[in-house]
Scaffold this active site. Structure first.
Site, short mmCIF file in Angstrom:
data_model
loop_
_atom_site.label_atom_id
_atom_site.label_comp_id
_atom_site.label_asym_id
_atom_site.label_seq_id
_atom_site.Cartn_x
_atom_site.Cartn_y
_atom_site.Cartn_z
N TYR A 61 -3.21 -6.83 2.80
CA TYR A 61 -4.13 -6.25 3.70
C TYR A 61 -4.84 -5.63 3.17
O TYR A 61 -5.10 -4.80 2.37
CB TYR A 61 -2.83 -4.66 4.49
CG TYR A 61 -3.93 -4.18 5.52
CD1 TYR A 61 -3.97 -4.48 7.21
CD2 TYR A 61 -4.39 -2.49 5.77
CE1 TYR A 61 -4.88 -3.86 7.42
CE2 TYR A 61 -5.10 -2.00 6.52
CZ TYR A 61 -5.02 -2.56 7.65
OH TYR A 61 -5.15 -1.40 8.92
N SER A 131 2.41 -9.00 0.28
CA SER A 131 1.90 -7.62 1.15
C SER A 131 2.27 -8.02 2.79
O SER A 131 3.09 -8.35 2.78
CB SER A 131 1.03 -6.93 0.55
OG SER A 131 0.67 -5.58 1.77
N MET A 132 1.18 -7.91 3.07
CA MET A 132 1.09 -8.53 4.89
C MET A 132 0.43 -10.13 4.49
O MET A 132 1.41 -10.71 5.23
CB MET A 132 0.06 -7.94 5.27
CG MET A 132 0.42 -6.73 5.74
SD MET A 132 -1.21 -6.62 7.45
CE MET A 132 -0.40 -4.64 7.91
N TRP A 156 5.00 -7.41 2.86
CA TRP A 156 5.88 -6.41 4.67
C TRP A 156 5.26 -7.16 5.93
O TRP A 156 4.28 -7.49 5.93
CB TRP A 156 4.00 -5.34 4.09
CG TRP A 156 3.85 -4.08 5.29
CD1 TRP A 156 4.37 -3.01 5.16
CD2 TRP A 156 4.14 -4.51 6.79
NE1 TRP A 156 3.92 -1.96 5.81
CE2 TRP A 156 3.56 -2.64 7.28
CE3 TRP A 156 3.40 -5.20 7.54
CZ2 TRP A 156 3.46 -2.58 8.33
CZ3 TRP A 156 3.26 -4.93 8.95
CH2 TRP A 156 3.04 -3.46 9.48
N ASP A 177 7.27 0.72 -4.65
CA ASP A 177 6.31 0.27 -4.17
C ASP A 177 6.72 1.23 -2.79
O ASP A 177 7.45 1.88 -2.47
CB ASP A 177 6.79 -0.75 -3.27
CG ASP A 177 5.68 -1.59 -2.46
OD1 ASP A 177 5.13 -1.10 -1.82
OD2 ASP A 177 5.59 -3.05 -2.07
N HIS A 209 3.25 -1.62 -5.58
CA HIS A 209 3.18 -2.30 -4.77
C HIS A 209 1.77 -3.57 -5.43
O HIS A 209 2.00 -4.73 -4.66
CB HIS A 209 2.59 -1.76 -3.36
CG HIS A 209 2.54 -1.99 -1.84
ND1 HIS A 209 3.21 -2.96 -1.54
CD2 HIS A 209 0.97 -2.80 -1.31
CE1 HIS A 209 2.87 -3.96 0.21
NE2 HIS A 209 1.43 -4.22 0.01
#
Length: 262
Positions: A61, A131-132, A156, A177, A209
């Site tokens: 993201y 992440s995303m 995520w 994170d 993260h």
């Protein structure tokens, strides 16, 4: 019988922890205009004329391709064709990133230069993401059981149940994170994966993260080992995954667990 997909010399810790592997790498730009279904990117491929498994990698993201570029070059230098992508917008959600990873794989196989296409074994594909993008990696793995490997990096996703995934999956989390805390993301994701599949969970010690956004020898080492083992079916790399890194005090790895042996 020799493994026809085996590429490169016998692996060592030093080889896997180095900033680059044994293959010289070239690059091919994929402009945003020429990309269909994703935001463009860069293809890294071994100069040596052979066939290799192919890997697509998504940023997270608000992230751009630059945030994961090091992984493209690092993994390609161990004998893979790799595309690192920009997403259509930096705010795209995980399931959109899954579609874009799929589009990037299709681009490499069908629309890249003949130099790239001739190097890809389209039966041996894998995906990674931060992440995303890691959430998107899980989503695509749930949709494409033909994938050979998936590696979500500090992933995520709002969905916590990935029990339909059968693709060999290595999840890398980070103990510090605060954006995708492992207690609510990486660990539940790992626990929800079927115990019958090849899976591993590696938690980085003292990492945030954003650990996957800069060169990291642990991420590099175990990502390459996972791809080698499951995309190339190269059992020379099992030694790095089973039993895997030692965890605990003063280590770079906070925790490691897996469904070894594989």
């Amino acid at each position: 019988m020799a493994n026809p997909y085996e590429r490169g010399p016998n692996p060592t810790d030093a080889l896997l922890e180095a900033s680059s592997g044994p293959f010289s790498v070239s690059e091919e730009n994929v402009s945003r205009l020429s990309a269909s279904g994703f935001g463009g990117g860069t293809i890294y491929y071994p100069r040596e004329n052979n066939t290799y498994g192919a890997v697509a990698i998504s940023p997270g993201y608000t992230g751009t391709e630059a945030s994961i570029a090091w992984l493209g070059e690092r993994i390609a230098s161990h004998g893979f064709v790799v595309i690192t992508i920009d997403t259509i917008t930096t705010l795209d959600q995980p399931d959109s990133r899954a579609e874009q990873l799929n589009a990037a794989l299709n681009h490499m196989i069908n629309r890249a230069s003949s130099t790239v296409r001739s190097r890809i074994d389209s039966s041996r594909l894998a995906v990674m993401g931060h992440s995303m993008g890691g959430g998107g990696t899980l989503r695509l793995a749930s949709q494409r059981p033909d994938l050979k490997a998936a590696i979500p990096l500090t992933p995520w996703h709002l969905n916590k149940n990935w029990s339909s995934v059968t693709v060999p999956t290595l999840i890398i989390g980070a103990d510090l994170d605060t954006i995708a805390p492992v207690a609510t993301h990486a660990k539940p994701f790992y626990n929800s994966l079927p115990s019958s599949i090849s899976k591993a969970y590696l938690e980085l010690d003292g990492a945030t993260h954003f650990a996957p956004n800069i060169p990291n020898k642990i991420i590099g080492k175990y990502s390459v080992a996972w791809l080698k083992r499951f995309v190339d079916n190269d059992t020379r790399y099992t030694q790095f995954l089973c039993p895997g890194p030692r965890d605990g005090l003063f280590g770079e790895v906070e925790e490691y667990r897996s469904t070894c042996p594989f």
